[in-house]
Design a protein around this motif. Structure first.
Motif, PDB file in Angstrom:
ATOM      1  N   LYS A 574     -12.634  42.373 -88.711  1.00 58.19           N
ATOM      2  CA  LYS A 574     -12.994  41.869 -88.145  1.00 58.19           C
ATOM      3  C   LYS A 574     -14.251  42.714 -87.577  1.00 58.19           C
ATOM      4  O   LYS A 574     -14.609  43.341 -87.556  1.00 58.19           O
ATOM      5  N   ASP A 581     -19.045  38.568 -81.919  1.00 59.09           N
ATOM      6  CA  ASP A 581     -18.809  38.429 -83.216  1.00 59.09           C
ATOM      7  C   ASP A 581     -19.554  37.953 -83.915  1.00 59.09           C
ATOM      8  O   ASP A 581     -19.754  36.437 -84.200  1.00 59.09           O
ATOM      9  N   ASP A 585     -11.584  36.897 -88.249  1.00 52.42           N
ATOM     10  CA  ASP A 585     -10.240  37.682 -87.890  1.00 52.42           C
ATOM     11  C   ASP A 585      -9.963  37.550 -89.926  1.00 52.42           C
ATOM     12  O   ASP A 585      -9.612  36.301 -89.906  1.00 52.42           O
TER      13      ASP A 585
END
Length: 982
Positions: A574, A581, A585
């Motif tokens: 990730k 983020d 993932d």
């Protein structure tokens, strides 16, 4: 040398190191003092310079604005006229011999060195070298009392020379050697001191000052430490480091430090804060250690040795220690945390005292004053036995902003490197933020105190706790080098921590050691040699992560390619940027056509739609899924698309126009720089001709500004202003100024100039405030001309800026409590006698609001400030004979709109934080036609509601803090009020 180094299991060294031989003079016995240091490595590593360069190119603040502020100084130009001369052999801080030229040239050398690196324009590097050559024949640095303080003025020149020596290939070796020799004239020795007049910076500084306040000796020690790095002289560097650490006994293979102790003799002077004595000087204890030792300067409660002297010198001393701590950190030594974070203790203690004096906080509502009675002040004789501290001296309290630039660097270390929480650095961070509020981003240090410009040079992007490297050199030293994401980034070159304590900040590894046994064995991350050369990450476990400081050239959509070898399915990876983020993932594939084994290296596009913003940022890789599923060699990013940027329109109030008015540009602007288009709601009143407003007839029309966007920018929200056209001017009125004064930064930040006969304006540190009451103007504004009488004869630009906050008084305003200014509204080139600015739009805006107008007159921000002082007369001069005046032409009140003074509404609370309540009963509005709209001061609509009853509640909690305009309209009337959002 107490420096952290790395292992020598390295290939392809990247950095060509030069070992500089220090040439001794004939009667000295010279021992080997050569060492290897990180270069550049005084205050700025190469990765720090890279960060400055890329953030300036991306035009991201504070880096960009700080750089522009530095560039505004004419000393940063490659056309700067060097004041030094090859004929100069003497420099005297106290005598003044060539000192003015030196202080100017050291700034010019440093600024041009920084500009060379950021712009790549070699003319800046050559200007710095010209300055170095001009001073290379010095043979005598003199002092009127404090040798170390006089020697300490060499520091900024050495900072500049380190940048040029380390990054510019064309400094002629002979000229470089001449400059180096000058620093230690008549030559370096670790056995025999130089006495007499013919000596320069090293020999003036190398003993500190055993008889004076700590800042005076520390000034010299800072120069010795910087010089040691620049000259690759380990013994010289250690001499300064060991002294400040108080580790004097371990540095005995050199000329001894001053002996002691001193004892008090006679009382010389006493006040409420300290006692001064004469002293007896003894030499019974060798290498004694005086006020410059960190624990002798900052006592166990955080109080400083100079706290009973004044606040400016205290800030200087702490700043000197901070500067030395940064140098040591860059060379692998943690001086910041010395003696249980003694430096931070001193920062917090002294900045709490200074900041709380001018700003209250929920946890500190009143000024904090440490006293003996409270147990927070120590009464003690200092290490020289000359000064006894009785109480903290308020001299200069709160005046730190703009004088001692010591805040960006420690905040960047403790917070920017993830070493402390904000609570632990609370007062240091508050000092920095208050400084920015009062003076803008950090400027240059006072004369030769500090390099300054910390918003450019020290500030670190969020989560960039380590520093980017591209490898290690042949001496096992890190090669600091920014990762540009369009280049391949080797996975093993995750960010580096100079003191090798990166676990939990720079990376997280579960193994507790480098189980791969290769490359970076000082870190816990598992790295092994790759068949065919190079290294890769191995033994990757779920939950581990690494960070990389990277530069993103453009805000765009990117694809991510990894080079990996997988032994099974189930591993994930990730990516995050700046703490957010940017992928989920992502499964790392196993099996043909992808990798089929842990030696089968394949490239794989693991994501093709990642959005990244331009600029330097922390890129984090987090591993998940099944541990041991794959190995990682490298990764890269390539642009796959564009991201359109949002833009906004700034459109100010249009004053009333005459039917005879010529076509005019209402001067709306888009933040993107793209052209703005206009439309008119009533073509019988105004049309648009060639982008300008063309008056057709009397009446009212809504003028709307639009910007449709392009391939790189989204369409802006439309912004409208009302245009009213009348047949004639109803009258003219001259308004006398109600309040006029100026504010001044630095050591005068707490001074009020309300009774002064002049408004002094010069550069960014002095400018005027004026206030007029518009309530006596009979009707809406057609034109408004501000007239101010100039005392001085200079002819330079001066601009008028708007100010939203009118709550200041002439007798109380200072630099520290002044309201902020924002938008430039007019600019002229001034001349002696009367000057006139057209501020019709701004005056109309404030007439429509609360009928009070505050404005600032100052050197323009853009283009560069002239730095020439221009004084204007105030109403206090000559009984107001040439007082500032606002000449207004006004129109009659339109019959179709009820006078706001006759309309009564209730509105509370104001200022407001969450819910704003209004009672409209007395306004006699037609509810079915009523709209309540909130605008920013530049006309952008941010909220609107259609009330269904006379009791109205508006939730304004999501608005940013600031001043807004609230308008209530129905078919018969318009009501305007100003609100303040907390």
């Amino acid at each position: 040398m107490n420096k952290k180094t790395t292992q020598k299991e390295l290939a392809n060294p990247n950095l060509n190191k030069k070992i500089i031989s220090i040439i001794g003079f004939l009667f000295f016995i010279i021992t080997s003092v050569h060492a290897q240091f990180v270069h550049p490595g005084i205050t700025h590593k190469k990765s720090d310079l890279d960060r400055m360069k890329y953030m300036v190119e991306a035009q991201i603040d504070p880096w960009y604005t700080s750089y522009q502020n530095m560039v505004a100084d004419s000393k940063s130009s490659y056309d700067y006229v060097v004041l030094g001369d090859a004929s100069f052999t003497e420099l005297g801080r106290d005598s003044g011999v060539n000192e003015g030229a030196w202080n100017s040239d050291i700034r010019a050398a440093y600024y041009n060195a920084v500009r060379w690196y950021i712009t790549g324009d070699s003319r800046h590097a050559e200007k710095a070298i010209e300055i170095f050559k001009a001073w290379s024949n010095l043979t005598s640095v003199t002092s009127g009392g404090t040798d170390s303080l006089s020697g300490g003025i060499g520091y900024i020149m050495i900072e500049a020379a380190e940048i040029i020596k380390s990054t510019y290939p064309n400094w002629a070796p002979a000229d470089l050697q001449a400059f180096q020799d000058m620093l230690v004239y008549p030559g370096y020795s670790d056995t025999t001191p130089v006495t007499g007049a013919n000596k320069t910076f090293y020999w003036m500084s190398y003993q500190g000052d055993p008889g004076r306040h700590g800042n005076q000796g520390l000034s010299g020690w800072r120069t010795v430490m910087a010089m040691g790095i620049f000259l690759d002289n380990e013994k010289m560097y250690d001499r300064a480091l060991k002294y400040v650490q108080g580790d004097l006994a371990s540095h005995l293979n050199d000329i001894a430090y001053p002996a002691g102790p001193r004892t008090t003799k006679d009382l010389v002077y006493e006040n409420d804060y300290e006692i001064t004595y004469s002293t007896n000087n003894f030499t019974t204890i060798q290498n004694y250690g005086y006020n410059e030792v960190m624990t002798n300067y900052i006592w166990e409660n955080g109080q400083c040795q100079e706290s009973s002297r004044d606040q400016q010198h205290t800030a200087f001393g702490i700043g000197l220690l901070t500067s030395m701590a940064e140098m040591a950190w860059n060379q692998g030594v943690d001086l910041y945390s010395h003696e249980s974070d003694r430096l931070l203790l001193g920062l917090e203690y002294n900045l709490r005292y200074n900041v709380s004096a001018i700003q209250s906080y929920p946890d500190q509502m009143t000024p904090w004053v440490p006293t003996v009675g409270s147990g927070e002040f120590i009464q003690r004789l200092d290490r020289t036995a000359r000064w006894y501290s009785k109480a903290i001296d308020p001299d200069g309290i709160g005046d730190y902003a703009g004088v001692r630039t010591v805040f960006e660097m420690p905040v960047a270390h403790y917070i920017g490197r993830g070493l402390k929480t904000e609570a632990e650095v609370k007062w240091t961070q508050r000092a920095r933020d208050k400084y920015i509020e009062l003076s803008g981003y950090e400027k240059a240090g006072w004369t030769n105190d500090a390099i300054g410009w910390g918003g450019l040079s020290a500030r670190r992007p969020a989560f960039c706790y380590g520093d980017p490297i591209s490898g290690f050199d042949s001496n096992s030293l890190p090669v600091y080098d920014m990762h540009v994401i369009t280049n391949v980034i080797e996975a093993e070159n995750f960010d580096y921590d100079p003191i090798n304590q990166g676990e939990g900040r720079v990376y997280h590894d579960l193994s507790g050691s480098n189980t791969g046994g290769a490359y970076r064995t000082m870190d816990n991350v598992d790295v092994e040699a790759t068949a065919g050369g190079g290294y890769n990450l191995t033994s990757i476990e779920s939950g581990e992560w690494l960070t990389y400081t990277v530069s993103v050239p453009e805000t765009a959509v990117y694809g991510i390619t990894i080079k990996y070898a997988a032994s099974q399915t189930g591993g994930t990876i990730k990516f995050s940027a700046g703490g957010v983020d940017i992928t989920t993932d992502l499964a790392v594939p196993f099996g043909a056509p992808n990798s089929t084994g842990d030696s089968d290296w394949k490239e794989y596009v693991i994501s093709s739609d990642v959005i990244l913003n331009k600029g330097v940022q922390s890129l984090k890789i987090t591993f998940g899924g099944i541990s041991g599923s794959f190995k990682l060699d490298n990764f890269s990013l390539a642009q796959t698309g564009i991201v359109k940027q949002d833009q906004s329109i700034k459109f100010f109030t249009i004053p009333v126009k005459l039917i005879s008015s010529t076509d005019f540009d209402p001067e709306a602007t888009a933040s993107s720089g793209l052209p703005v288009s206009y439309s008119s709601s009533n073509t019988a009143v105004a049309t648009i001709v060639s982008g300008k407003i063309h008056i057709v007839g009397e009446g009212s029309a809504t003028i709307t500004a639009t910007q449709a966007g392009d391939a790189y920018n989204n369409a802006a929200n439309n912004v409208s202003q009302e245009l009213r056209v009348v047949s004639a001017v109803a009258g003219t009125i001259n308004l006398n100024v109600g309040a006029d004064t100026y504010v001044r930064d630095a050591g005068n930040a707490n001074t009020n100039y309300g009774s002064d006969e002049n408004i002094v304006t010069v550069a960014t540190g002095r400018y005027g405030y004026l206030k007029f009451d518009l309530s006596s103007v009979p009707g809406p504004i057609i034109s408004a001309k501000l007239r101010i009488y100039q005392r001085t004869t200079f002819k330079f630009y001066r601009s008028i800026y708007d100010v939203a906050d009118d709550n200041w008084t002439e007798s109380e305003i200072t630099w520290n409590n002044k309201p902020a200014f924002e938008n430039e509204r007019a600019r002229i080139t001034t001349s002696s006698a009367w000057n006139e600015w057209d501020i019709s739009s701004y005056t109309a805006q404030e007439y429509n609001n609360d009928k009070i107008i505050t404005l600032v007159v100052k050197d323009p921000i853009d283009p560069l400030a002239s730095e020439k002082g221009i004084d204007f007369r105030t109403k206090e001069y000559d009984s107001g004979s040439v007082a500032p005046v606002l000449v207004i032409e006004y129109s009659s009140v339109p019959l179709s709109v009820t006078s706001e003074e006759a309309v009564k509404i209730k509105m509370y609370p104001n200022p407001v934080q969450n819910d704003l309540y209004m009672s409209l009963e007395a306004a006699n509005l037609s509810l079915k036609d009523t709209k309540i709209t909130i605008y920013t001061l530049n006309g952008q609509k941010v909220m609107q509601t259609n009330p269904i009853e006379t009791k109205v509640k508006m939730d304004v909690s999501k608005l940013s803090s600031g001043v807004y305009i609230l308008k209530i309209n129905d078919s018969s009337k318009s009501i305007t009020r100003k609100i303040v959002k907390l």
